[in-house]
Design a protein around this motif. Structure first.
Motif, PDB file in Angstrom:
ATOM      1  N   ILE A 100       0.837  -1.207   0.000  1.00 41.47           N
ATOM      2  CA  ILE A 100       0.000   0.000   0.000  1.00 41.47           C
ATOM      3  C   ILE A 100       0.868   1.251   0.000  1.00 41.47           C
ATOM      4  N   PHE A 101       1.864   1.294   0.867  1.00 41.08           N
ATOM      5  CA  PHE A 101       2.717   2.476   0.938  1.00 41.08           C
ATOM      6  C   PHE A 101       3.596   2.616  -0.299  1.00 41.08           C
ATOM      7  N   TYR A 102       3.980   1.495  -0.888  1.00 37.83           N
ATOM      8  CA  TYR A 102       4.728   1.580  -2.146  1.00 37.83           C
ATOM      9  C   TYR A 102       3.855   2.179  -3.242  1.00 37.83           C
ATOM     10  N   SER A 103       2.587   1.749  -3.279  1.00 32.83           N
ATOM     11  CA  SER A 103       1.655   2.295  -4.265  1.00 32.83           C
ATOM     12  C   SER A 103       1.443   3.787  -4.055  1.00 32.83           C
ATOM     13  N   ILE A 104       1.359   4.201  -2.792  1.00 26.18           N
ATOM     14  CA  ILE A 104       1.192   5.630  -2.496  1.00 26.18           C
ATOM     15  C   ILE A 104       2.414   6.417  -2.961  1.00 26.18           C
ATOM     16  N   SER A 105       3.611   5.852  -2.733  1.00 27.24           N
ATOM     17  CA  SER A 105       4.833   6.561  -3.133  1.00 27.24           C
ATOM     18  C   SER A 105       4.943   6.707  -4.646  1.00 27.24           C
ATOM     19  N   VAL A 106       4.347   5.758  -5.375  1.00 28.95           N
ATOM     20  CA  VAL A 106       4.413   5.810  -6.836  1.00 28.95           C
ATOM     21  C   VAL A 106       3.325   6.703  -7.410  1.00 28.95           C
ATOM     22  N   THR A 107       2.088   6.524  -6.925  1.00 22.70           N
ATOM     23  CA  THR A 107       0.942   7.258  -7.500  1.00 22.70           C
ATOM     24  C   THR A 107       0.659   8.574  -6.787  1.00 22.70           C
ATOM     25  N   GLU A 108       1.237   8.751  -5.582  1.00 25.59           N
ATOM     26  CA  GLU A 108       0.980   9.930  -4.752  1.00 25.59           C
ATOM     27  C   GLU A 108      -0.504  10.101  -4.450  1.00 25.59           C
ATOM     28  N   ASN A 109      -1.226   8.969  -4.399  1.00 24.85           N
ATOM     29  CA  ASN A 109      -2.639   8.970  -4.066  1.00 24.85           C
ATOM     30  C   ASN A 109      -2.786   8.526  -2.615  1.00 24.85           C
ATOM     31  N   ILE A 110      -3.057   9.503  -1.723  1.00 24.20           N
ATOM     32  CA  ILE A 110      -3.127   9.199  -0.303  1.00 24.20           C
ATOM     33  C   ILE A 110      -4.564   9.319   0.216  1.00 24.20           C
ATOM     34  N   SER A 111      -5.504   9.004  -0.651  1.00 24.02           N
ATOM     35  CA  SER A 111      -6.905   9.069  -0.245  1.00 24.02           C
ATOM     36  C   SER A 111      -7.214   7.985   0.787  1.00 24.02           C
ATOM     37  N   ILE A 112      -8.182   8.287   1.656  1.00 24.55           N
ATOM     38  CA  ILE A 112      -8.591   7.337   2.691  1.00 24.55           C
ATOM     39  C   ILE A 112      -9.106   6.041   2.060  1.00 24.55           C
ATOM     40  N   GLY A 113      -9.845   6.177   0.972  1.00 22.94           N
ATOM     41  CA  GLY A 113     -10.380   4.999   0.301  1.00 22.94           C
ATOM     42  C   GLY A 113      -9.283   4.075  -0.190  1.00 22.94           C
ATOM     43  N   ASN A 114      -8.220   4.642  -0.736  1.00 22.91           N
ATOM     44  CA  ASN A 114      -7.113   3.833  -1.251  1.00 22.91           C
ATOM     45  C   ASN A 114      -6.401   3.095  -0.129  1.00 22.91           C
ATOM     46  N   ILE A 115      -6.194   3.796   1.011  1.00 23.55           N
ATOM     47  CA  ILE A 115      -5.472   3.185   2.132  1.00 23.55           C
ATOM     48  C   ILE A 115      -6.333   2.149   2.854  1.00 23.55           C
ATOM     49  N   SER A 116      -7.551   2.554   3.225  1.00 26.14           N
ATOM     50  CA  SER A 116      -8.405   1.655   4.000  1.00 26.14           C
ATOM     51  C   SER A 116      -8.850   0.442   3.188  1.00 26.14           C
ATOM     52  N   GLY A 117      -9.087   0.654   1.887  1.00 35.34           N
ATOM     53  CA  GLY A 117      -9.509  -0.462   1.039  1.00 35.34           C
ATOM     54  C   GLY A 117      -8.450  -1.543   0.979  1.00 35.34           C
ATOM     55  N   GLY A 118      -7.189  -1.159   0.771  1.00 31.46           N
ATOM     56  CA  GLY A 118      -6.123  -2.148   0.720  1.00 31.46           C
ATOM     57  C   GLY A 118      -5.809  -2.734   2.078  1.00 31.46           C
ATOM     58  N   LEU A 119      -5.950  -1.902   3.132  1.00 35.24           N
ATOM     59  CA  LEU A 119      -5.588  -2.362   4.468  1.00 35.24           C
ATOM     60  C   LEU A 119      -6.566  -3.411   4.997  1.00 35.24           C
ATOM     61  N   TYR A 120      -7.858  -3.200   4.787  1.00 37.91           N
ATOM     62  CA  TYR A 120      -8.822  -4.175   5.317  1.00 37.91           C
ATOM     63  C   TYR A 120      -8.668  -5.520   4.613  1.00 37.91           C
ATOM     64  N   GLU A 121      -8.292  -5.479   3.331  1.00 38.69           N
ATOM     65  CA  GLU A 121      -8.088  -6.742   2.615  1.00 38.69           C
ATOM     66  C   GLU A 121      -6.913  -7.515   3.212  1.00 38.69           C
ATOM     67  N   LYS A 122      -5.847  -6.818   3.551  1.00 38.33           N
ATOM     68  CA  LYS A 122      -4.661  -7.489   4.068  1.00 38.33           C
ATOM     69  C   LYS A 122      -4.850  -7.949   5.509  1.00 38.33           C
ATOM     70  N   MET A 123      -5.709  -7.266   6.266  1.00 38.26           N
ATOM     71  CA  MET A 123      -5.947  -7.683   7.646  1.00 38.26           C
ATOM     72  C   MET A 123      -6.775  -8.960   7.723  1.00 38.26           C
ATOM     73  N   ILE A 124      -7.376  -9.367   6.612  1.00 39.94           N
ATOM     74  CA  ILE A 124      -8.112 -10.642   6.582  1.00 39.94           C
ATOM     75  C   ILE A 124      -7.166 -11.794   6.907  1.00 39.94           C
ATOM     76  N   SER A 125      -5.944 -11.726   6.408  1.00 37.05           N
ATOM     77  CA  SER A 125      -4.982 -12.806   6.674  1.00 37.05           C
ATOM     78  C   SER A 125      -4.637 -12.878   8.154  1.00 37.05           C
TER      79      SER A 125
END
Length: 231
Positions: free
Chosen positions: A163-188
């Protein structure tokens, strides 16, 4: 004129309301399987550990339940035969009873005539072997209880890194981008914790059954020794 403007205003408001409703009311339902699969690659080893955990639990539970059965009449029957001097019949009785308790009694019957300390020691060794057979693969459950949550945590950490690598590349730090990817990874992490809890609970429950058997068998050995001493 006023009526015409009011009519236009109402029409525009109604159209805007419909647009907003259409935008905010998409179908966001997702199946349970689809939700779980969003957990990523680390769910594969966690799922394998889950299936193996259930296999060990069922196999060990059935084996321990069968092997740890104790017949209160068995020691009485053996004692009666020993008191009458019929050692061969006592041996036959314990051999036809296919349980761990009977196997331990058989080791005592086979060495009757030797010193009491040797008979008791022989039965204790047989008890250790039977308990060791019951404990087979239980260590795997203890290992899974530690590994599964760790795998889930590693899966979450790897997802956060992405997620943070994607933010560093796209510079998209929207809440939707962060929370969407984070909840998926917390499933594991959640899946790993669930598997760990199942394995940990089963490990202690099955060990509790073995401890109960060990206590019963020690009482049986003591009773058998007392029978020999009185004979």
């Amino acid at each position: 004129m006023f009526t015409f403007l009011q009519l236009q205003t109402d029409t525009i408001a109604s159209a805007a309301s419909n647009v907003v409703i259409e935008k905010i009311a998409p179908n966001t339902e997702i199946s349970v399987l689809g939700f779980i699969l969003k957990g990523g690659f680390f769910l594969i080893p966690i799922a394998i550990l889950l299936f193996y955990t259930f296999y060990v639990i069922i196999e060990r539970y059935l084996y321990i339940t069968k092997a740890s059965k104790t017949d209160s009449k068995l020691i009485q029957e053996v004692g009666d035969k020993l008191n009458s001097g019929n050692i061969e019949m006592a041996r036959i009785i314990v051999e036809r009873n296919n349980t761990s308790a009977a196997n331990i009694l058989k080791e005592g019957v086979l060495v009757i005539g030797r010193p009491i300390a040797e008979i008791e020691s022989n039965m204790d060794r047989a008890a250790d072997i039977e308990i060791g057979e019951m404990e087979r693969r239980l260590g795997h459950l203890g290992l899974i209880a530690g590994i599964a949550p760790t795998l889930g945590f590693v899966g979450t950490i790897s997802g956060v890194i992405k997620i943070f690598y994607s933010i560093s590349v796209t510079e998209n730090i929207s809440i939707g981008n962060i929370s969407g990817g984070l909840y998926e990874k917390m499933i594991s992490s959640g899946a790993g914790l669930i598997v760990g809890i199942i394995a940990y609970s089963a490990y202690h429950i099955l060990n509790g059954k073995i401890d109960d058997f060990a206590l019963k068998i020690q009482k049986q050995i003591l009773e058998f020794v007392n029978i020999i001493q009185r004979a």
